[in-house]
Design a protein around this motif. Structure first.
Motif, PDB file in Angstrom:
ATOM      1  N   VAL A  93       0.849  -1.186   0.000  1.00  0.00           N
ATOM      2  CA  VAL A  93       0.000   0.000   0.000  1.00  0.00           C
ATOM      3  C   VAL A  93       0.885   1.237   0.000  1.00  0.00           C
ATOM      4  N   GLN A  94       0.388   2.319  -0.551  1.00  0.00           N
ATOM      5  CA  GLN A  94       1.134   3.572  -0.529  1.00  0.00           C
ATOM      6  C   GLN A  94       0.997   4.248   0.832  1.00  0.00           C
ATOM      7  N   ALA A  95       1.963   5.070   1.158  1.00  0.00           N
ATOM      8  CA  ALA A  95       1.909   5.823   2.404  1.00  0.00           C
ATOM      9  C   ALA A  95       0.613   6.624   2.469  1.00  0.00           C
ATOM     10  N   GLY A  96       0.010   6.615   3.646  1.00  0.00           N
ATOM     11  CA  GLY A  96      -1.266   7.275   3.835  1.00  0.00           C
ATOM     12  C   GLY A  96      -2.467   6.367   3.608  1.00  0.00           C
ATOM     13  N   GLN A 103       3.015 -10.209   5.322  1.00  0.00           N
ATOM     14  CA  GLN A 103       3.853  -9.063   4.981  1.00  0.00           C
ATOM     15  C   GLN A 103       3.003  -7.836   4.725  1.00  0.00           C
ATOM     16  N   VAL A 104       3.401  -6.734   5.334  1.00  0.00           N
ATOM     17  CA  VAL A 104       2.813  -5.424   5.059  1.00  0.00           C
ATOM     18  C   VAL A 104       3.945  -4.531   4.566  1.00  0.00           C
ATOM     19  N   THR A 105       3.761  -3.996   3.368  1.00  0.00           N
ATOM     20  CA  THR A 105       4.769  -3.112   2.784  1.00  0.00           C
ATOM     21  C   THR A 105       4.118  -1.785   2.452  1.00  0.00           C
ATOM     22  N   VAL A 106       4.699  -0.711   2.972  1.00  0.00           N
ATOM     23  CA  VAL A 106       4.175   0.636   2.743  1.00  0.00           C
ATOM     24  C   VAL A 106       5.216   1.398   1.929  1.00  0.00           C
ATOM     25  N   SER A 107       4.833   1.789   0.740  1.00  0.00           N
ATOM     26  CA  SER A 107       5.754   2.509  -0.129  1.00  0.00           C
ATOM     27  C   SER A 107       5.607   4.015   0.060  1.00  0.00           C
ATOM     28  N   SER A 108       6.707   4.715  -0.101  1.00  0.00           N
ATOM     29  CA  SER A 108       6.689   6.180   0.092  1.00  0.00           C
ATOM     30  C   SER A 108       6.350   6.902  -1.196  1.00  0.00           C
TER      31      SER A 108
END
Length: 114
Positions: free
Chosen positions: A12-15, A109-114
């Motif tokens: 998911v994207q940041a925010g 896994q949870v990945t947060v992209s900036s």
């Protein structure tokens, strides 16, 4: 024995937001605490949030006001609603069930992209 089935991780994207679920099955001790922990790469596993059968909650300071833990006792399922996600929330999230004994899920896994 208690089995834990986790779901809901992803990218998911940041925010953005994600919702994790963890369903417990097997020999469920009536009084228990379920919760979420996370482990980022190269770091120790840490508490995210826990909730008791009676609904008492505990949160890590880093996620307060952004994450909400809840549970459905009839389904033996715990949820983690994660809002306003930050890149530093990126980690493997583990479900934990503490009743008569202590059990851990496989992790999601949870990945947060900036």
């Amino acid at each position: 024995q208690v089995q834990l089935a986790e779901s809901g991780g992803g990218l998911v994207q940041a925010g953005g937001s994600l919702r994790l679920s963890c369903a417990a099955s097997g020999s469920i001790f009536r009084l228990n605490t379920m919760g979420w922990y996370r482990q980022a790469q190269g770091k120790q596993r840490e508490l995210v949030a826990t909730i008791t059968t009676g609904g008492s909650t505990n949160y890590a300071d880093s996620v307060k006001a952004r994450f909400t833990i809840s549970r459905d006792n009839a389904k033996n399922t715990v949820y983690l609603q994660m809002n306003s996600l930050k890149p530093e929330d990126t980690a493997v999230y583990y479900c934990r069930f503490v009743g008569r004994y202590d059990y851990w899920g496989q992790g999601t896994q949870v990945t947060v992209s900036s």
